[in-house]
Design a protein around this motif. Structure first.
Motif, PDB file in Angstrom:
ATOM      1  N   ALA A   1       0.832  -1.206   0.000  1.00 57.43           N
ATOM      2  CA  ALA A   1       0.000   0.000   0.000  1.00 57.43           C
ATOM      3  C   ALA A   1       0.866   1.256   0.000  1.00 57.43           C
ATOM      4  CB  ALA A   1      -0.929  -0.001   1.213  1.00 57.43           C
ATOM      5  N   ILE A   2       1.957   1.234   0.763  1.00 57.79           N
ATOM      6  CA  ILE A   2       2.866   2.377   0.820  1.00 57.79           C
ATOM      7  C   ILE A   2       3.523   2.611  -0.536  1.00 57.79           C
ATOM      8  CG2 ILE A   2       5.000   3.249   1.837  1.00 57.79           C
ATOM      9  CD1 ILE A   2       2.599   3.353   3.731  1.00 57.79           C
ATOM     10  N   ARG A   3       3.958   1.553  -1.173  1.00 58.93           N
ATOM     11  CA  ARG A   3       4.623   1.689  -2.469  1.00 58.93           C
ATOM     12  C   ARG A   3       3.644   2.115  -3.559  1.00 58.93           C
ATOM     13  NH1 ARG A   3       8.893  -3.439  -2.782  1.00 58.93           N
ATOM     14  NH2 ARG A   3      10.275  -2.717  -1.107  1.00 58.93           N
ATOM     15  N   LEU A   4       2.415   1.609  -3.499  1.00 62.98           N
ATOM     16  CA  LEU A   4       1.414   2.018  -4.485  1.00 62.98           C
ATOM     17  C   LEU A   4       1.165   3.520  -4.396  1.00 62.98           C
ATOM     18  CD1 LEU A   4      -1.210  -0.871  -4.274  1.00 62.98           C
ATOM     19  CD2 LEU A   4       0.057  -0.192  -6.313  1.00 62.98           C
ATOM     20  N   ALA A   5       1.022   4.022  -3.172  1.00 65.00           N
ATOM     21  CA  ALA A   5       0.762   5.452  -2.983  1.00 65.00           C
ATOM     22  C   ALA A   5       1.952   6.293  -3.436  1.00 65.00           C
ATOM     23  CB  ALA A   5       0.434   5.731  -1.519  1.00 65.00           C
ATOM     24  N   ALA A   6       3.167   5.785  -3.218  1.00 63.41           N
ATOM     25  CA  ALA A   6       4.359   6.519  -3.656  1.00 63.41           C
ATOM     26  C   ALA A   6       4.392   6.634  -5.174  1.00 63.41           C
ATOM     27  CB  ALA A   6       5.616   5.825  -3.144  1.00 63.41           C
ATOM     28  N   ARG A   7       4.040   5.554  -5.857  1.00 63.68           N
ATOM     29  CA  ARG A   7       3.999   5.593  -7.323  1.00 63.68           C
ATOM     30  C   ARG A   7       2.879   6.499  -7.802  1.00 63.68           C
ATOM     31  NH1 ARG A   7       5.482   0.007  -6.736  1.00 63.68           N
ATOM     32  NH2 ARG A   7       3.300  -0.665  -6.826  1.00 63.68           N
ATOM     33  N   LEU A   8       1.763   6.475  -7.089  1.00 64.79           N
ATOM     34  CA  LEU A   8       0.630   7.321  -7.456  1.00 64.79           C
ATOM     35  C   LEU A   8       1.017   8.791  -7.348  1.00 64.79           C
ATOM     36  CD1 LEU A   8      -2.409   7.145  -8.225  1.00 64.79           C
ATOM     37  CD2 LEU A   8      -2.923   7.374  -5.789  1.00 64.79           C
ATOM     38  N   ARG A   9       1.739   9.152  -6.303  1.00 60.43           N
ATOM     39  CA  ARG A   9       2.157  10.540  -6.107  1.00 60.43           C
ATOM     40  C   ARG A   9       3.016  11.022  -7.275  1.00 60.43           C
ATOM     41  NH1 ARG A   9       2.400  14.231  -2.249  1.00 60.43           N
ATOM     42  NH2 ARG A   9       1.558  12.838  -0.660  1.00 60.43           N
ATOM     43  N   ARG A  10       3.856  10.142  -7.793  1.00 64.19           N
ATOM     44  CA  ARG A  10       4.737  10.536  -8.892  1.00 64.19           C
ATOM     45  C   ARG A  10       3.974  10.781 -10.189  1.00 64.19           C
ATOM     46  NH1 ARG A  10       8.230   6.609  -6.417  1.00 64.19           N
ATOM     47  NH2 ARG A  10       7.571   4.988  -7.894  1.00 64.19           N
ATOM     48  N   THR A  11       2.777  10.208 -10.316  1.00 62.71           N
ATOM     49  CA  THR A  11       2.015  10.354 -11.556  1.00 62.71           C
ATOM     50  C   THR A  11       0.965  11.456 -11.494  1.00 62.71           C
ATOM     51  OG1 THR A  11       0.355   8.698 -10.896  1.00 62.71           O
ATOM     52  CG2 THR A  11       2.321   7.894 -12.028  1.00 62.71           C
ATOM     53  N   LEU A  12       0.613  11.896 -10.297  1.00 65.72           N
ATOM     54  CA  LEU A  12      -0.452  12.893 -10.150  1.00 65.72           C
ATOM     55  C   LEU A  12       0.119  14.310 -10.107  1.00 65.72           C
ATOM     56  CD1 LEU A  12      -2.772  11.248  -7.463  1.00 65.72           C
ATOM     57  CD2 LEU A  12      -3.126  11.352  -9.936  1.00 65.72           C
ATOM     58  N   PRO A  13      -0.654  15.279 -10.603  1.00 64.78           N
ATOM     59  CA  PRO A  13      -0.222  16.677 -10.490  1.00 64.78           C
ATOM     60  C   PRO A  13      -0.095  17.072  -9.019  1.00 64.78           C
ATOM     61  CG  PRO A  13      -2.056  16.455 -12.025  1.00 64.78           C
ATOM     62  CD  PRO A  13      -1.927  15.145 -11.323  1.00 64.78           C
ATOM     63  N   GLU A  14       0.761  18.025  -8.759  1.00 66.20           N
ATOM     64  CA  GLU A  14       0.944  18.490  -7.390  1.00 66.20           C
ATOM     65  C   GLU A  14      -0.371  19.029  -6.825  1.00 66.20           C
ATOM     66  OE1 GLU A  14       3.788  21.582  -4.846  1.00 66.20           O
ATOM     67  OE2 GLU A  14       4.051  21.345  -7.020  1.00 66.20           O
ATOM     68  N   GLY A  15      -0.663  18.653  -5.615  1.00 67.09           N
ATOM     69  CA  GLY A  15      -1.888  19.122  -4.981  1.00 67.09           C
ATOM     70  C   GLY A  15      -3.067  18.188  -5.135  1.00 67.09           C
ATOM     71  N   GLN A  16      -2.877  17.059  -5.834  1.00 65.36           N
ATOM     72  CA  GLN A  16      -3.996  16.134  -6.024  1.00 65.36           C
ATOM     73  C   GLN A  16      -3.985  15.002  -5.004  1.00 65.36           C
ATOM     74  OE1 GLN A  16      -4.471  14.954 -10.119  1.00 65.36           O
ATOM     75  NE2 GLN A  16      -6.395  13.887  -9.747  1.00 65.36           N
ATOM     76  N   LEU A  17      -2.877  14.832  -4.304  1.00 68.20           N
ATOM     77  CA  LEU A  17      -2.781  13.791  -3.276  1.00 68.20           C
ATOM     78  C   LEU A  17      -2.230  14.405  -1.998  1.00 68.20           C
ATOM     79  CD1 LEU A  17      -1.588  10.143  -3.670  1.00 68.20           C
ATOM     80  CD2 LEU A  17      -0.731  11.523  -1.779  1.00 68.20           C
ATOM     81  N   LYS A  18      -2.927  14.165  -0.903  1.00 70.28           N
ATOM     82  CA  LYS A  18      -2.504  14.674   0.405  1.00 70.28           C
ATOM     83  C   LYS A  18      -2.275  13.488   1.346  1.00 70.28           C
ATOM     84  CE  LYS A  18      -2.225  18.267   1.637  1.00 70.28           C
ATOM     85  NZ  LYS A  18      -1.053  19.163   1.747  1.00 70.28           N
ATOM     86  N   THR A  19      -1.129  13.491   2.027  1.00 68.32           N
ATOM     87  CA  THR A  19      -0.798  12.423   2.967  1.00 68.32           C
ATOM     88  C   THR A  19      -0.961  12.904   4.398  1.00 68.32           C
ATOM     89  OG1 THR A  19       0.767  11.398   1.417  1.00 68.32           O
ATOM     90  CG2 THR A  19       0.989  10.823   3.739  1.00 68.32           C
ATOM     91  N   LEU A  20      -1.669  12.128   5.199  1.00 61.69           N
ATOM     92  CA  LEU A  20      -1.814  12.403   6.628  1.00 61.69           C
ATOM     93  C   LEU A  20      -1.204  11.255   7.414  1.00 61.69           C
ATOM     94  CD1 LEU A  20      -5.544  13.589   6.993  1.00 61.69           C
ATOM     95  CD2 LEU A  20      -3.501  15.021   7.046  1.00 61.69           C
ATOM     96  N   ARG A  21      -0.474  11.578   8.454  1.00 58.84           N
ATOM     97  CA  ARG A  21       0.006  10.543   9.359  1.00 58.84           C
ATOM     98  C   ARG A  21      -1.056  10.267  10.424  1.00 58.84           C
ATOM     99  NH1 ARG A  21       5.525   9.018   9.701  1.00 58.84           N
ATOM    100  NH2 ARG A  21       6.828  10.133   8.192  1.00 58.84           N
ATOM    101  N   TYR A  22      -1.347   9.000  10.617  1.00 61.38           N
ATOM    102  CA  TYR A  22      -2.340   8.614  11.617  1.00 61.38           C
ATOM    103  C   TYR A  22      -1.963   9.155  12.998  1.00 61.38           C
ATOM    104  CZ  TYR A  22      -4.854   5.613  14.888  1.00 61.38           C
ATOM    105  OH  TYR A  22      -5.625   5.155  15.919  1.00 61.38           O
ATOM    106  N   GLU A  23      -0.695   9.027  13.345  1.00 66.12           N
ATOM    107  CA  GLU A  23      -0.244   9.454  14.669  1.00 66.12           C
ATOM    108  C   GLU A  23      -0.462  10.951  14.884  1.00 66.12           C
ATOM    109  OE1 GLU A  23       1.697   5.760  13.360  1.00 66.12           O
ATOM    110  OE2 GLU A  23       1.567   7.762  12.461  1.00 66.12           O
ATOM    111  N   ASP A  24      -0.208  11.753  13.856  1.00 67.76           N
ATOM    112  CA  ASP A  24      -0.448  13.195  13.961  1.00 67.76           C
ATOM    113  C   ASP A  24      -1.941  13.489  14.057  1.00 67.76           C
ATOM    114  OD1 ASP A  24       2.275  13.573  13.742  1.00 67.76           O
ATOM    115  OD2 ASP A  24       2.228  14.037  11.601  1.00 67.76           O
ATOM    116  N   MET A  25      -2.731  12.717  13.322  1.00 62.83           N
ATOM    117  CA  MET A  25      -4.175  12.922  13.306  1.00 62.83           C
ATOM    118  C   MET A  25      -4.775  12.629  14.685  1.00 62.83           C
ATOM    119  SD  MET A  25      -6.840  11.249  10.586  1.00 62.83           S
ATOM    120  CE  MET A  25      -6.561   9.556  11.120  1.00 62.83           C
ATOM    121  N   VAL A  26      -4.293  11.580  15.342  1.00 59.22           N
ATOM    122  CA  VAL A  26      -4.787  11.235  16.672  1.00 59.22           C
ATOM    123  C   VAL A  26      -4.337  12.264  17.697  1.00 59.22           C
ATOM    124  CG1 VAL A  26      -4.649   9.528  18.532  1.00 59.22           C
ATOM    125  CG2 VAL A  26      -4.936   8.773  16.171  1.00 59.22           C
ATOM    126  N   ARG A  27      -3.093  12.717  17.543  1.00 64.69           N
ATOM    127  CA  ARG A  27      -2.523  13.675  18.495  1.00 64.69           C
ATOM    128  C   ARG A  27      -3.190  15.046  18.381  1.00 64.69           C
ATOM    129  NH1 ARG A  27       2.144  13.572  16.544  1.00 64.69           N
ATOM    130  NH2 ARG A  27       2.716  11.628  17.577  1.00 64.69           N
TER     131      ARG A  27
END
Length: 297
Positions: A210-236
């Motif tokens: 899942a991590i690698r799929l998202a990394a490849r997806l980020r490389r193909t999408l225009p900037e600003g189309q994918l946002k990453t959130l860390r679960y730990e930051d979201m809980v905190r």
């Protein structure tokens, strides 16, 4: 670039749908719930029509290969059906989707008001494993990826009978479908080692995939189309997560609440309570590179 198609649902043009992706038990469900209760959004979670398409392409990517337009049409049709709003549209929804909307088990009626409805989206389980087909269907989609420490993710998967059921020999299609992103199998080494992996190792391989799929997806999408959130930051700090989502989508978003994991607030290593030393070693052997790259080790 994929062809653009106009999709009309509930007399509304679907533009910039928001999809939430992440490995199993990554916390994507918390973001899905936050979007679902935000004004103007209709977010589905586990609609039958959507899951049929998701698992069809996620478990058999060969169906998509070389058939991008046909696969995109299937995905659009699935969501067009899943996003319908009528008096009985929620009767067959999953318990998770109904609970996210605040509907009681016996309550009849749609989970969203048509008045003011402007945006659509989905946070179904395992959506990440068919992300390519998803973008083919909705080139203007906004993707929210939730990342969580792979060790915590594996610990949660090991306690989930549904997650473990995918590993049964009668279900796993690792020999007939290769490569197999759903199981995180990318090359011959992964395929040959699969049978000898422990359940923790197999869960770690799915997280790594899942991590690698998202990394490849980020490389193909225009900037600003994918946002990453860390679960730990979201809980905190749910408020900061809400602000990030609001800025990303352009719509006021409620603060995500990780209901099943509120006890994890402030904990940096919750996995230490449930994983054995050998399980941790299996995880690091499979996914140590990704854990280090994401700063978890």
């Amino acid at each position: 670039m994929p062809s653009r198609h106009i999709l009309i649902v509930n007399a509304r043009k679907v533009t910039r749908p928001v999809f939430v992706i992440g490995a199993p038990h990554s916390g994507a469900d918390a973001v899905g719930r936050a979007l679902k209760i935000s004004p103007g959004f209709h977010i589905t979670i586990g609609q039958h029509s959507v899951l049929q398409a998701v698992y069809g392409f996620a478990r058999r990517p060969s169906l998509y290969s070389g058939r991008g337009e046909a696969a995109a049409a299937v995905m659009r049709d699935a969501f067009a059906q899943g996003w319908q709003v009528n008096p009985t549209s929620c009767l067959e929804c999953t318990a998770q989707c109904r609970a996210a909307a605040g509907l009681r088990p016996s309550e009849v009626g749609p989970c969203v008001e048509l008045r003011g409805l402007k945006r659509f989206g989905d946070a179904s389980p395992d959506l990440t494993y068919c992300a390519e087909a998803l973008i083919g269907a909705f080139p203007d989609a906004q993707i929210v990826q939730v990342v969580r420490d792979g060790r915590d993710t594996v610990a949660a998967m090991l306690g989930d009978p549904v997650a473990l059921s995918w590993f049964r020999s009668s279900v796993a299609n690792v020999e007939s479908e290769f490569p197999n992103p759903f199981y995180g199998i990318e090359d011959e080494t992964d395929r040959l080692s699969w049978a000898g992996l422990s359940p923790a190792g197999k869960c770690a391989l799915r997280w790594r995939g899942a991590i690698r799929l998202a990394a490849r997806l980020r490389r193909t999408l225009p900037e600003g189309q994918l946002k990453t959130l860390r679960y730990e930051d979201m809980v905190r700090d749910p408020g900061s997560a809400a602000a990030i989502l609001t800025d990303f989508t352009g719509t006021k978003i409620a603060a995500p609440a990780a209901q099943a994991h509120r006890q994890a607030r402030g904990e940096k290593a919750a996995w230490r309570r449930s994983l054995t030393v050998s399980q941790v070693a299996d995880i690091e052997k499979v996914a140590g590179e990704e854990l280090r790259r994401l700063g978890y080790v």
